[in-house]
Design a protein around this motif. Sequence first.
Motif, PDB file in Angstrom:
ATOM      1  N   TYR A  94       1.229  -0.970  -0.150  1.00  0.00           N
ATOM      2  CA  TYR A  94      -0.098   0.269  -0.206  1.00  0.00           C
ATOM      3  C   TYR A  94       0.965   1.106   0.072  1.00  0.00           C
ATOM      4  O   TYR A  94       1.875   1.264   0.479  1.00  0.00           O
ATOM      5  N   PHE A  95       0.132   2.622  -1.217  1.00  0.00           N
ATOM      6  CA  PHE A  95       1.545   3.406  -1.102  1.00  0.00           C
ATOM      7  C   PHE A  95       0.600   4.332  -0.358  1.00  0.00           C
ATOM      8  O   PHE A  95      -0.258   4.555  -1.180  1.00  0.00           O
ATOM      9  N   CYS A  96       0.536   5.523   0.076  1.00  0.00           N
ATOM     10  CA  CYS A  96       0.653   6.851   0.388  1.00  0.00           C
ATOM     11  C   CYS A  96       1.111   8.066  -1.050  1.00  0.00           C
ATOM     12  O   CYS A  96       2.389   7.365  -1.354  1.00  0.00           O
ATOM     13  N   ALA A  97       0.060   8.827  -1.621  1.00  0.00           N
ATOM     14  CA  ALA A  97       0.750   9.442  -2.588  1.00  0.00           C
ATOM     15  C   ALA A  97       0.111  10.900  -2.237  1.00  0.00           C
ATOM     16  O   ALA A  97      -1.198  10.946  -1.739  1.00  0.00           O
ATOM     17  N   GLU A 112      -1.570  11.045 -11.287  1.00  0.00           N
ATOM     18  CA  GLU A 112      -1.942  13.136 -11.193  1.00  0.00           C
ATOM     19  C   GLU A 112      -1.344  12.873  -9.604  1.00  0.00           C
ATOM     20  O   GLU A 112      -1.246  14.400  -9.029  1.00  0.00           O
ATOM     21  N   TYR A 113      -0.581  12.079  -9.638  1.00  0.00           N
ATOM     22  CA  TYR A 113       0.543  11.884  -8.086  1.00  0.00           C
ATOM     23  C   TYR A 113       1.686  12.087  -9.049  1.00  0.00           C
ATOM     24  O   TYR A 113       2.407  10.894  -8.842  1.00  0.00           O
ATOM     25  N   PRO A 114       1.967  13.464  -8.202  1.00  0.00           N
ATOM     26  CA  PRO A 114       3.889  13.302  -8.272  1.00  0.00           C
ATOM     27  C   PRO A 114       4.648  12.595  -7.591  1.00  0.00           C
ATOM     28  O   PRO A 114       5.698  12.070  -7.277  1.00  0.00           O
ATOM     29  N   TYR A 115       4.230  12.815  -5.738  1.00  0.00           N
ATOM     30  CA  TYR A 115       4.852  12.307  -4.687  1.00  0.00           C
ATOM     31  C   TYR A 115       4.400  10.987  -4.510  1.00  0.00           C
ATOM     32  O   TYR A 115       3.092  11.214  -3.241  1.00  0.00           O
ATOM     33  N   TRP A 116       5.595   9.915  -3.968  1.00  0.00           N
ATOM     34  CA  TRP A 116       5.085   8.902  -3.338  1.00  0.00           C
ATOM     35  C   TRP A 116       5.575   8.558  -1.905  1.00  0.00           C
ATOM     36  O   TRP A 116       6.787   9.015  -2.067  1.00  0.00           O
ATOM     37  N   GLY A 117       5.519   7.640  -1.123  1.00  0.00           N
ATOM     38  CA  GLY A 117       6.194   6.772  -0.615  1.00  0.00           C
ATOM     39  C   GLY A 117       5.979   5.218  -1.046  1.00  0.00           C
ATOM     40  O   GLY A 117       6.100   5.264  -1.929  1.00  0.00           O
ATOM     41  N   GLN A 118       7.479   5.045   0.323  1.00  0.00           N
ATOM     42  CA  GLN A 118       7.791   3.980  -0.707  1.00  0.00           C
ATOM     43  C   GLN A 118       6.951   2.897  -0.058  1.00  0.00           C
ATOM     44  O   GLN A 118       7.474   1.209  -1.048  1.00  0.00           O
ATOM     45  N   GLY A 119       6.082   2.954   1.086  1.00  0.00           N
ATOM     46  CA  GLY A 119       5.186   1.542   0.371  1.00  0.00           C
ATOM     47  C   GLY A 119       5.038   0.734   1.978  1.00  0.00           C
ATOM     48  O   GLY A 119       6.188   1.085   2.210  1.00  0.00           O
ATOM     49  N   THR A 120       3.954   0.533   2.356  1.00  0.00           N
ATOM     50  CA  THR A 120       4.315  -1.059   3.796  1.00  0.00           C
ATOM     51  C   THR A 120       2.368  -1.905   3.050  1.00  0.00           C
ATOM     52  O   THR A 120       2.344  -1.835   2.803  1.00  0.00           O
TER      53      THR A 120
END
Length: 126
Positions: A94-97, A112-120
């Motif tokens: 699961y990724f946050c954006a 549409e999301y340029p910023y992403w986390g590394q995921g969990t």
Amino acid sequence: QARLVESGGGLVQAGGSLRLFCAASGLSFSTSSMGWFRQAPGKEREFVAAISRTGGNTDYSDSVKGRFTISRDSAKNAVSLQMNSLKPEDTAVYFCAARVPFTLTISRSRHEYPYWGQGTQVTVSS
């Protein structure tokens, strides 16, 4: 430099619950709509949920509607995803954006999301 860090993933039995968290820094969080996406092995990254800048507007994929709830805490620069009644098919990373600040709408498109986390990782056993 925008940074998103997810936490809260783990292993849970079917029917159980997990709450994911995403801590944001380096961006104007209060003016950014946020989203959660997931990616299962061998599959494309797919939309899960999104929330507007103010939290007044949310959207969910059909597969999680009624089971997952997205929320945000602007005081903590954080967004969370409460996942209930989990199913084995919810197993994924699961990724946050985050969208570009001041964008008025929420979106289901990962483009549409340029910023992403590394995921969990979330694993639901049957």
